[in-house]
Design a protein around this motif. Structure first.
Motif, PDB file in Angstrom:
ATOM      1  N   ARG A 184       0.996  -1.360  -0.077  1.00 51.78           N
ATOM      2  CA  ARG A 184       0.080   0.011  -0.144  1.00 51.78           C
ATOM      3  C   ARG A 184       0.954   1.326   0.208  1.00 51.78           C
ATOM      4  NH1 ARG A 184      -4.357  -0.427   4.994  1.00 51.78           N
ATOM      5  NH2 ARG A 184      -3.692   1.887   4.266  1.00 51.78           N
ATOM      6  N   TYR A 185       2.198   1.376  -0.016  1.00 47.49           N
ATOM      7  CA  TYR A 185       2.848   1.687   0.568  1.00 47.49           C
ATOM      8  C   TYR A 185       4.173   2.460  -0.515  1.00 47.49           C
ATOM      9  CZ  TYR A 185       1.144   1.735   4.805  1.00 47.49           C
ATOM     10  OH  TYR A 185      -0.469   1.475   6.165  1.00 47.49           O
ATOM     11  N   SER A 186       4.445   4.245  -0.195  1.00 49.89           N
ATOM     12  CA  SER A 186       5.892   3.750  -1.627  1.00 49.89           C
ATOM     13  C   SER A 186       7.379   3.982  -0.409  1.00 49.89           C
ATOM     14  CB  SER A 186       5.688   4.887  -2.202  1.00 49.89           C
ATOM     15  OG  SER A 186       5.804   6.413  -1.063  1.00 49.89           O
ATOM     16  N   ASN A 187       6.854   3.634   0.625  1.00 44.86           N
ATOM     17  CA  ASN A 187       8.540   3.550   1.246  1.00 44.86           C
ATOM     18  C   ASN A 187       8.297   1.973   2.586  1.00 44.86           C
ATOM     19  OD1 ASN A 187       6.511   4.794   3.522  1.00 44.86           O
ATOM     20  ND2 ASN A 187       7.608   5.831   3.942  1.00 44.86           N
ATOM     21  N   LEU A 188       9.183   1.685   3.052  1.00 43.16           N
ATOM     22  CA  LEU A 188       8.959   1.336   4.324  1.00 43.16           C
ATOM     23  C   LEU A 188       9.499   1.052   5.419  1.00 43.16           C
ATOM     24  CD1 LEU A 188       8.204  -1.715   5.480  1.00 43.16           C
ATOM     25  CD2 LEU A 188      10.345  -2.397   4.468  1.00 43.16           C
ATOM     26  N   TYR A 189       9.645   1.662   6.793  1.00 38.04           N
ATOM     27  CA  TYR A 189      10.057   2.296   8.028  1.00 38.04           C
ATOM     28  C   TYR A 189      10.857   0.830   8.246  1.00 38.04           C
ATOM     29  CZ  TYR A 189      10.073   7.213   7.479  1.00 38.04           C
ATOM     30  OH  TYR A 189       9.895   8.190   6.966  1.00 38.04           O
ATOM     31  N   LEU A 190      11.891   0.612   8.590  1.00 33.45           N
ATOM     32  CA  LEU A 190      12.318  -0.265   9.408  1.00 33.45           C
ATOM     33  C   LEU A 190      13.642   0.440  10.372  1.00 33.45           C
ATOM     34  CD1 LEU A 190      13.868  -2.341   6.575  1.00 33.45           C
ATOM     35  CD2 LEU A 190      11.731  -2.840   7.458  1.00 33.45           C
ATOM     36  N   MET A 211      12.407   3.400   0.307  1.00 37.21           N
ATOM     37  CA  MET A 211      12.102   3.701  -0.807  1.00 37.21           C
ATOM     38  C   MET A 211      11.538   2.518  -1.422  1.00 37.21           C
ATOM     39  SD  MET A 211      11.226   6.358   0.313  1.00 37.21           S
ATOM     40  CE  MET A 211      10.014   7.413  -1.126  1.00 37.21           C
ATOM     41  N   LEU A 212      10.389   2.374  -1.705  1.00 38.92           N
ATOM     42  CA  LEU A 212       9.901   0.831  -2.447  1.00 38.92           C
ATOM     43  C   LEU A 212       9.580   1.545  -4.531  1.00 38.92           C
ATOM     44  CD1 LEU A 212       8.642  -1.189  -0.233  1.00 38.92           C
ATOM     45  CD2 LEU A 212      10.899  -0.998  -0.994  1.00 38.92           C
ATOM     46  N   ALA A 213       8.520   3.019  -4.135  1.00 39.88           N
ATOM     47  CA  ALA A 213       8.188   3.424  -5.124  1.00 39.88           C
ATOM     48  C   ALA A 213       9.475   4.942  -5.387  1.00 39.88           C
ATOM     49  CB  ALA A 213       7.223   3.331  -5.572  1.00 39.88           C
ATOM     50  N   ASN A 214       8.759   5.107  -6.555  1.00 39.53           N
ATOM     51  CA  ASN A 214       9.359   6.676  -6.804  1.00 39.53           C
ATOM     52  C   ASN A 214       7.887   7.636  -6.690  1.00 39.53           C
ATOM     53  OD1 ASN A 214       7.221   6.096  -9.543  1.00 39.53           O
ATOM     54  ND2 ASN A 214       9.771   6.614 -11.065  1.00 39.53           N
ATOM     55  N   PRO A 215       7.969   8.726  -6.851  1.00 35.57           N
ATOM     56  CA  PRO A 215       6.617   9.747  -6.598  1.00 35.57           C
ATOM     57  C   PRO A 215       5.995   9.640  -7.577  1.00 35.57           C
ATOM     58  CG  PRO A 215       8.987  11.401  -6.589  1.00 35.57           C
ATOM     59  CD  PRO A 215       8.984   9.635  -6.554  1.00 35.57           C
ATOM     60  N   GLU A 216       6.000   9.128  -8.593  1.00 35.36           N
ATOM     61  CA  GLU A 216       5.308   8.816  -9.932  1.00 35.36           C
ATOM     62  C   GLU A 216       4.404   7.095  -9.631  1.00 35.36           C
ATOM     63  OE1 GLU A 216       7.918   9.933 -10.935  1.00 35.36           O
ATOM     64  OE2 GLU A 216       6.803  12.401 -10.655  1.00 35.36           O
ATOM     65  N   GLY A 217       4.774   6.308  -8.668  1.00 33.78           N
ATOM     66  CA  GLY A 217       4.110   5.352  -8.071  1.00 33.78           C
ATOM     67  C   GLY A 217       5.001   4.378  -8.856  1.00 33.78           C
ATOM     68  N   LYS A 218       6.151   4.318  -9.932  1.00 34.24           N
ATOM     69  CA  LYS A 218       6.370   3.016 -10.133  1.00 34.24           C
ATOM     70  C   LYS A 218       7.349   3.066  -9.006  1.00 34.24           C
ATOM     71  CE  LYS A 218       9.182   2.127 -14.757  1.00 34.24           C
ATOM     72  NZ  LYS A 218      10.235   1.206 -13.643  1.00 34.24           N
ATOM     73  N   TRP A 219       7.375   1.416  -9.130  1.00 32.34           N
ATOM     74  CA  TRP A 219       8.092   0.587  -7.796  1.00 32.34           C
ATOM     75  C   TRP A 219       9.386   0.139  -8.820  1.00 32.34           C
ATOM     76  CZ3 TRP A 219       5.743  -0.652  -4.287  1.00 32.34           C
ATOM     77  CH2 TRP A 219       4.084  -1.042  -3.966  1.00 32.34           C
ATOM     78  N   LEU A 220      10.323   0.682  -7.532  1.00 27.91           N
ATOM     79  CA  LEU A 220      12.003   0.781  -7.683  1.00 27.91           C
ATOM     80  C   LEU A 220      12.392  -0.588  -8.316  1.00 27.91           C
ATOM     81  CD1 LEU A 220      12.526   4.127  -5.514  1.00 27.91           C
ATOM     82  CD2 LEU A 220      12.272   3.576  -8.456  1.00 27.91           C
ATOM     83  N   GLY A 221      12.294  -1.242  -7.056  1.00 33.97           N
ATOM     84  CA  GLY A 221      12.926  -2.726  -6.970  1.00 33.97           C
ATOM     85  C   GLY A 221      12.580  -4.328  -8.096  1.00 33.97           C
ATOM     86  N   LYS A 222      13.344  -4.699  -8.424  1.00 30.86           N
ATOM     87  CA  LYS A 222      13.152  -4.903 -10.249  1.00 30.86           C
ATOM     88  C   LYS A 222      12.721  -6.246 -10.286  1.00 30.86           C
ATOM     89  CE  LYS A 222      18.423  -4.478 -10.369  1.00 30.86           C
ATOM     90  NZ  LYS A 222      18.274  -3.234 -11.805  1.00 30.86           N
ATOM     91  N   GLY A 223      11.728  -7.069 -11.192  1.00 27.17           N
ATOM     92  CA  GLY A 223      11.383  -8.331 -10.703  1.00 27.17           C
ATOM     93  C   GLY A 223       9.697  -7.861 -12.700  1.00 27.17           C
ATOM     94  N   TRP A 224       9.798  -9.161 -12.453  1.00 27.61           N
ATOM     95  CA  TRP A 224       8.399  -9.153 -13.565  1.00 27.61           C
ATOM     96  C   TRP A 224       7.208  -9.329 -13.377  1.00 27.61           C
ATOM     97  CZ3 TRP A 224      10.716  -8.092 -18.816  1.00 27.61           C
ATOM     98  CH2 TRP A 224      11.400  -8.320 -19.414  1.00 27.61           C
ATOM     99  N   GLY A 225       6.565 -10.181 -12.568  1.00 25.22           N
ATOM    100  CA  GLY A 225       5.967 -10.685 -12.866  1.00 25.22           C
ATOM    101  C   GLY A 225       5.150  -9.519 -10.899  1.00 25.22           C
ATOM    102  N   LYS A 226       4.192 -10.294 -10.370  1.00 21.29           N
ATOM    103  CA  LYS A 226       4.019  -9.125  -9.477  1.00 21.29           C
ATOM    104  C   LYS A 226       4.441  -8.706  -7.746  1.00 21.29           C
ATOM    105  CE  LYS A 226      -0.698 -11.250 -10.422  1.00 21.29           C
ATOM    106  NZ  LYS A 226      -1.641 -12.203  -9.508  1.00 21.29           N
ATOM    107  N   ILE A 227       5.782 -10.413  -7.995  1.00 23.47           N
ATOM    108  CA  ILE A 227       6.589  -9.729  -6.999  1.00 23.47           C
ATOM    109  C   ILE A 227       8.109  -9.036  -7.324  1.00 23.47           C
ATOM    110  CG2 ILE A 227       8.523 -10.814  -5.249  1.00 23.47           C
ATOM    111  CD1 ILE A 227       6.171 -11.682  -4.895  1.00 23.47           C
ATOM    112  N   LYS A 228       8.735  -7.808  -6.328  1.00 24.52           N
ATOM    113  CA  LYS A 228       9.461  -6.893  -6.584  1.00 24.52           C
ATOM    114  C   LYS A 228      10.477  -7.565  -5.402  1.00 24.52           C
ATOM    115  CE  LYS A 228       7.454  -5.081  -9.972  1.00 24.52           C
ATOM    116  NZ  LYS A 228       8.095  -5.168 -11.584  1.00 24.52           N
TER     117      LYS A 228
END
Length: 159
Positions: free
Chosen positions: A72-78, A97-114
């Motif tokens: 649900r979020y663009s970031n993750l606090y640990l 940071m898991l997503a940029n300001p436009e909502g695009k995921w920053l992680g790698k991956g082809w399917g539903k998993i980043k």
């Protein structure tokens, strides 16, 4: 004679291939992950115990996060706690940071998993020999975080 040349050529290709793969590989001190299966309660810590004998070499420390696109979020606090061999400890708050300001995921991956492989610290030395324990909790403002599949750490020798 042609058969002999083919044999030597094949052997040469194998040797070149082995040299390529071993020269590009980094020396890993530790690589591990704790599966969360999409549910991470606030009080549940991922625990990593790492024996360290080398206090001279420089290392790079990474945190790895696997999450689905339903996160649900663009970031993750640990929250990360490090217990040293001499029983002292440190506690840090990290923002990944898991997503940029436009909502695009920053992680790698082809399917539903980043998958996010985030450098936390580069070129550091372990100050003491012995067992280090790393504990990682999710620090979001929700009691149970959903859509995070695993959390892990990699510690590699610096180039």
């Amino acid at each position: 004679m042609i058969r002999h040349l083919k044999k030597e050529y094949g052997l040469l290709l194998i040797i070149i291939g082995l040299l390529f793969f071993t020269s590009c590989r980094r020396s890993t001190l530790f690589a591990g992950a704790v599966p969360l299966n999409g549910v991470w309660p606030k009080e549940s810590a991922a625990k990593f115990v790492i024996p360290v004998s080398d206090t001279v070499s420089l290392y790079d420390f990474y945190v790895n996060i696997r999450h689905t696109q339903k996160y649900r979020y663009s970031n993750l606090y640990l929250f990360m706690e490090t217990l040293f061999p001499n029983k002292t400890y440190t506690r840090d708050t990290l923002e990944i940071m898991l997503a940029n300001p436009e909502g695009k995921w920053l992680g790698k991956g082809w399917g539903k998993i980043k998958e996010d492989h985030v450098l936390l610290k580069s070129k550091f030395r372990f100050p003491l020999k012995g067992k280090y324990t790393f504990l990682i909790w999710q620090g979001m403002r929700t009691d149970t975080l959903h859509a995070v599949q695993s959390v892990g750490i990699d510690i590699e020798k610096s180039k």
